[in-house]
Design an enzyme around this catalytic site. Structure first.
Site, PDB file in Angstrom:
ATOM      1  N   TYR A  52       0.176   1.338 -10.286  1.00  0.00           N
ATOM      2  CA  TYR A  52       1.237   2.037  -9.557  1.00  0.00           C
ATOM      3  C   TYR A  52       1.983   3.025 -10.455  1.00  0.00           C
ATOM      4  O   TYR A  52       2.424   4.067  -9.991  1.00  0.00           O
ATOM      5  CB  TYR A  52       2.267   1.026  -9.017  1.00  0.00           C
ATOM      6  N   ASP A  90       0.448  -6.293  -3.560  1.00  0.00           N
ATOM      7  CA  ASP A  90       0.688  -5.448  -2.383  1.00  0.00           C
ATOM      8  C   ASP A  90      -0.289  -5.821  -1.279  1.00  0.00           C
ATOM      9  O   ASP A  90       0.094  -6.031  -0.125  1.00  0.00           O
ATOM     10  CB  ASP A  90       0.515  -3.974  -2.770  1.00  0.00           C
TER      11      ASP A  90
HETATM   12  C1  IPM Z   1       5.324  -2.621  -0.205  1.00  0.00           C
HETATM   13  C2  IPM Z   1       4.945  -1.225   0.249  1.00  0.00           C
HETATM   14  C3  IPM Z   1       5.176  -0.261  -0.904  1.00  0.00           C
HETATM   15  C4  IPM Z   1       4.255  -0.677  -2.031  1.00  0.00           C
HETATM   16  C5  IPM Z   1       4.974   1.228  -0.525  1.00  0.00           C
HETATM   17  C6  IPM Z   1       5.904   1.652   0.577  1.00  0.00           C
HETATM   18  C7  IPM Z   1       5.152   2.135  -1.718  1.00  0.00           C
HETATM   19  O1  IPM Z   1       3.640  -1.208   0.713  1.00  0.00           O
HETATM   20  O2  IPM Z   1       6.490  -2.820  -0.584  1.00  0.00           O
HETATM   21  O3  IPM Z   1       4.473  -3.504  -0.158  1.00  0.00           O
HETATM   22  O4  IPM Z   1       3.081  -0.285  -2.074  1.00  0.00           O
HETATM   23  O5  IPM Z   1       4.717  -1.424  -2.902  1.00  0.00           O
HETATM   24 MG    MG Z   2       2.735  -3.138   0.843  1.00  0.00          MG
END
Ligand code: IPM
Ligand code: MG
Length: 352
Positions: free
Chosen positions: A136, A242
């Site tokens: 990320y 995620d």
């Molecule tokens: C989550 C969401 C986020 C992530 C997005 C909105 C950036 O999917 O909080 O799981 O990928 O972390």
């Molecule tokens: Mg998510």
């Protein structure tokens, strides 16, 4: 109790409003709420998804209640201006490295899970997801591929320092649970995961009371669906967390029921500074229609009272009001029901 309320985009404002009503109904002494803009809404008003004043407000608060970000109008913007950067920026800037995502089937809702009811009934796990590292936040970009076409690249990495601090949260969570911790990685393929696994194993010597296991993420996806009872706490990295948390929420029956807490190390008077948000997104297809289920945000407010303010009794009151409403047949469209956002909020308030 300084709380920054960041409703964001889509259904964010609607669901946040109900959670705020619930918080106000508790009439907690010293509670002060501040409103800030984030996401596409902030971009449209200030030209940036995470304006400096919102970041400052969040920094000065004891806790943040966050709705959702994501706005199709912003899909064409360069990545640094897209709504998602607001939540990623808050996590990084506030060093909220530990994300707690509980997933449990509410009694009586087993039939709403796509799993067989007898399997769904055994699902009660906590995902501890690392939140400020991994692919990320690595370097990323686009370059010309060898054949002259486009090539996107994203760099994945974890240092042992990053793994050690999230592992500590995982071990602690397992201790307050039933003592089982499953670390999920892809160590059969990724060097990042090898460092992850070795570091978690090292940390285990300081936690001899915890029953630690390791699982590859592909197998974990399969096991959560086929045999969820084997999991207590799942410890994993940002990307795998995620994906697995959406998987777990689908197994619960609706993503509209799952709350989350994101914490760091900063102490508040009653606990730790944290950001609390439903794990669902902004759902632009139903935004502004009063249809969204606010339960996940209301339950996030309960997690806030528990983790940032040490108010376990109040947190449990909110959770009992939500499960009471569910038990009485109050259901949003996400659960196949017809109750709207305000009706669900009112039903929870009534039971509170
Ligand atoms: C989550 C969401 C986020 C992530 C997005 C909105 C950036 O999917 O909080 O799981 O990928 O972390
Ligand atoms: Mg998510």
């Amino acid at each position: 109790m300084k709380i920054a309320i960041l409703p964001g985009d889509g259904i964010g404002p609607e669901v946040t409003r109900e959670a705020v009503t619930v918080l106000k109904a508790l009439d907690l002494p010293g509670m002060t709420l501040f409103d800030g803009d984030v996401g596409g809404a902030a971009y449209k008003r200030h030209g940036h998804p995470l304006p400096q004043e919102t970041l400052t407000m969040a920094r000065e608060a004891d806790a943040v209640l966050f709705g959702a970000v994501g706005d199709p109008d912003c899909d064409g913007l360069e990545r640094s201006l897209r709504p998602e950067q607001a939540i990623l920026g808050l996590r990084k800037e506030l060093d909220l490295f530990a994300n707690l995502r509980p997933a449990k089937v509410f009694p009586g809702l087993e039939h709403l899970s796509p799993l067989k009811p007898e399997i769904a009934a055994t699902l009660d796990l906590l995902i501890v997801r690392e939140l400020t590292g991994d692919v990320y936040f690595g370097d990323k970009g686009e370059r010309v591929a060898q054949d002259g076409g486009r090539e996107g690249w994203d760099m994945m990495s974890y240092s042992d320092t990053e793994v050690r601090r999230i592992a500590r949260v995982g071990f602690r969570a397992a201790r307050s649970g039933d003592g089982r911790l499953c670390s999920v990685d892809k160590a059969n393929v990724l060097e990042t995961s090898q460092v992850w696994r070795d570091t978690v194993k090292d940390a285990a010597s300081a936690h001899p009371d915890i029953d630690l296991s390791h699982m590859y993420v592909d197998n974990a996806a399969m096991q959560i669906i086929s045999n969820p009872a084997q999991f207590g706490v799942i410890l994993t990295g940002n990307l795998f967390g995620d994906i697995l948390s959406d998987l777990a929420s689908a197994a619960v029956g609706s993503i509209g029921l799952l709350a989350s807490a994101s914490m760091g190390d900063r102490a508040t008077a009653g606990g730790l500074f944290g950001l609390y948000e439903p794990i669902h997104g902004s759902a632009p297809d139903i935004a502004g229609q009063g249809k969204a289920n606010p339960m996940a945000t209301i339950l996030s407010a309960a997690m806030m009272l528990r983790h940032s303010f040490g108010m376990e009794a109040e947190a449990m009151r909110i959770e009992a009001a939500v499960s009471g409403a569910l038990a009485d047949g109050i259901r949003g469209g996400d659960l196949g029901g017809t109750h709207g956002t305000e009706a669900i909020g009112a039903a929870v308030l009534e039971r509170l």
